[in-house]
Design a protein around this motif. Structure first.
Motif, PDB file in Angstrom:
ATOM      1  N   GLY A 145      -2.779   5.263   0.616  1.00  0.00           N
ATOM      2  CA  GLY A 145      -1.744   6.086  -0.010  1.00  0.00           C
ATOM      3  C   GLY A 145      -0.427   6.031   0.755  1.00  0.00           C
ATOM      4  N   THR A 149       3.545   8.428   1.537  1.00  0.00           N
ATOM      5  CA  THR A 149       3.532   9.365   2.671  1.00  0.00           C
ATOM      6  C   THR A 149       4.786   9.183   3.536  1.00  0.00           C
ATOM      7  OG1 THR A 149       2.303   7.880   4.147  1.00  0.00           O
ATOM      8  CG2 THR A 149       1.008   9.350   2.749  1.00  0.00           C
ATOM      9  N   ALA A 197      -9.386   6.876   0.448  1.00  0.00           N
ATOM     10  CA  ALA A 197      -8.712   7.586  -0.654  1.00  0.00           C
ATOM     11  C   ALA A 197      -9.530   8.796  -1.103  1.00  0.00           C
ATOM     12  CB  ALA A 197      -8.492   6.634  -1.831  1.00  0.00           C
ATOM     13  N   GLN A 200      -9.224  11.484   1.381  1.00  0.00           N
ATOM     14  CA  GLN A 200      -7.886  12.104   1.285  1.00  0.00           C
ATOM     15  C   GLN A 200      -7.805  13.082   0.111  1.00  0.00           C
ATOM     16  OE1 GLN A 200      -5.662   8.382   3.501  1.00  0.00           O
ATOM     17  NE2 GLN A 200      -5.254   8.659   1.352  1.00  0.00           N
ATOM     18  N   SER A 218      -4.839  16.557  -6.887  1.00  0.00           N
ATOM     19  CA  SER A 218      -6.096  16.110  -6.260  1.00  0.00           C
ATOM     20  C   SER A 218      -7.288  16.301  -7.197  1.00  0.00           C
ATOM     21  CB  SER A 218      -6.369  16.871  -4.955  1.00  0.00           C
ATOM     22  OG  SER A 218      -5.327  16.657  -4.046  1.00  0.00           O
ATOM     23  N   CYS A 244      -6.332   2.355  -7.545  1.00  0.00           N
ATOM     24  CA  CYS A 244      -4.913   2.347  -7.152  1.00  0.00           C
ATOM     25  C   CYS A 244      -4.282   3.707  -7.470  1.00  0.00           C
ATOM     26  CB  CYS A 244      -4.139   1.243  -7.886  1.00  0.00           C
ATOM     27  SG  CYS A 244      -4.523  -0.397  -7.276  1.00  0.00           S
ATOM     28  N   SER A 247      -5.527   6.312  -5.000  1.00  0.00           N
ATOM     29  CA  SER A 247      -4.879   6.139  -3.705  1.00  0.00           C
ATOM     30  C   SER A 247      -3.455   6.702  -3.719  1.00  0.00           C
ATOM     31  CB  SER A 247      -4.862   4.648  -3.358  1.00  0.00           C
ATOM     32  OG  SER A 247      -4.131   4.429  -2.195  1.00  0.00           O
ATOM     33  N   LEU A 248      -2.716   6.365  -4.758  1.00  0.00           N
ATOM     34  CA  LEU A 248      -1.334   6.867  -4.876  1.00  0.00           C
ATOM     35  C   LEU A 248      -1.305   8.396  -4.858  1.00  0.00           C
ATOM     36  CD1 LEU A 248       1.744   6.520  -5.639  1.00  0.00           C
ATOM     37  CD2 LEU A 248       0.991   6.537  -8.026  1.00  0.00           C
ATOM     38  N   SER A 250      -3.597  10.416  -3.786  1.00  0.00           N
ATOM     39  CA  SER A 250      -4.054  10.955  -2.497  1.00  0.00           C
ATOM     40  C   SER A 250      -2.917  10.946  -1.487  1.00  0.00           C
ATOM     41  CB  SER A 250      -5.273  10.175  -1.978  1.00  0.00           C
ATOM     42  OG  SER A 250      -4.900   8.920  -1.435  1.00  0.00           O
ATOM     43  N   GLY A 251      -2.061   9.926  -1.553  1.00  0.00           N
ATOM     44  CA  GLY A 251      -0.912   9.861  -0.640  1.00  0.00           C
ATOM     45  C   GLY A 251       0.059  11.006  -0.898  1.00  0.00           C
TER      46      GLY A 251
END
Ligand SMILES: [Fe+2]
Length: 373
Positions: A145, A149, A197, A200, A218, A244, A247-248, A250-251
């Protein structure tokens, strides 16, 4: 209640959007520093972008020297190169380490000195007084992520630390998330980054610093947990896309809502025992969930329902353990032969730890670590 949400100035999420990098760069500078993973460069995946930059008369300098998590020497080498070339913007195209190094370069081109004097958790760290140049993030793995961040992790195995360069100024001005870049990723990387991810999402949802917005993001993304096994087992493209997205999100969630003890101790394990970040998070997650379950029962119930269809915290813990098991990730820390548990506990007290629902200090964290060896 105060809400303060930071995310990349622009997010494009679409197959093939790597091709938009040249236009993004053209809007920012005529001289760009590109940090890219060596594999990607060798495979020619950046050829189209580099040709496009040439056509637009944009000068570029390529740095492909990222091997493992960025060390201070690696960062300083890249920064010196970018300073010498007079670059006015930075793009990072690669996994979390590449993006973190690129982020450091963007932060330090105009700020004098080496990266170590800016790292948090050092004695009176310097502030980024001068302008941070624009940074474009193009992730090629689905997990850290880092594209969303505002910190970059720098690790020194020699000195035994893993610390962040952190500033709101370091948020990417654009994140181009192109799921195609993750097709065919090796299984081991898929497993580690994917579990990062997932950790996170779970930790940002239950963090003490979570906000209604980060929690909404989330919990919604938790329905994508199932994509990991499909991406790992079959390289299924729809599942890669789902990872993907996970992950995005989660960042964004962790940058604005914090994390927990799995990330806290993962930092210690990375710094002192060189355990890859995602693997450490995956091993620690079920144990940390058991530790927090008394205070997080309802939250875990909700996450479990999204991820598995069963509204049960225990079902979520079982689910995470099953995934780890299937993907060959260890369940305990015994294999590391940890000698000095207090040192590991001390190295685990970074900013992630402060988000954990059950407060842990050096003593209680050491006790917890003893229990999972
Ligand atoms: Fe992480």
């Amino acid at each position: 209640m105060r809400l303060d949400l930071k995310m990349p100035g622009k997010i494009i999420f679409e197959e093939g959007c790597l091709s938009e990098l040249e236009n993004c760069a053209a809007r920012l500078t005529d001289n760009i520093f590109i940090v890219v993973s060596r594999t990607l460069l060798r495979e020619g995946k950046l050829d189209g972008v580099l040709a496009g930059l040439k056509q637009k008369n944009i000068k570029y300098t390529v740095f492909d020297g990222v091997t493992g998590e960025p060390s201070p020497q690696m960062v300083d080498e890249a920064v010196n190169m970018a300073r010498a070339a007079g670059c006015g913007a930075v793009a990072g195209v690669g996994g979390g380490s590449v993006l973190d190094l690129a982020k450091c370069a963007a932060a330090l081109i105009n700020n004098e000195g080496g990266v170590e004097c800016y790292l948090e958790l050092t004695d009176s760290p310097r502030k980024l007084e001068k302008e941070v140049v624009p940074f474009i993030a193009v992730p090629t793995t689905a997990g850290t992520g880092s594209e969303a961040t505002k910190n970059a992790v720098v690790s020194s195995v020699v000195k035994g630390y893993k610390k962040s360069l952190r500033s709101e100024k370091m948020m990417a001005c654009a994140a181009l998330v192109d799921p195609e870049l993750t097709y065919g990723l090796p299984r081991e990387i898929t497993a580690r980054t994917g579990m990062d991810a997932i950790t996170q999402i779970i930790e940002s949802y239950t963090s003490k610093k979570a906000t209604p917005i980060t929690r909404a993001l989330s919990i919604d993304a938790a329905s994508n947990f199932g994509c990991l096994l499909k991406a790992w087992e079959e390289d299924e493209h729809a599942a890669r896309k789902g990872m993907c997205y996970l992950s995005l999100i989660s960042g964004i969630a962790l940058a604005n809502g914090g994390l927990g003890a799995a990330h806290g101790i993962a930092a210690g394990l990375g710094a002192l025992y060189n355990v890859p970040h995602g693997e450490a998070c995956a091993m620690l997650l079920p144990h940390v969930m058991r530790l927090n379950i008394g205070l997080c029962q309802e939250d875990y119930d909700r996450l479990a329902f999204k991820a598995t269809g069963y509204k049960s915290a225990q079902a979520l813990i079982d689910y995470v353990e099953e995934m780890n098991n299937k993907m060959g990730i260890r369940s305990r820390l015994g294999y590391l032969n940890i000698g000095d548990i207090d040192a590991l506990s001390r190295a685990s007290m970074g900013s992630s730890m402060s988000g954990n629902r059950v407060p842990l200090n050096i003593e209680s964290c050491a006790e917890f670590i003893k229990g999972i060896i």
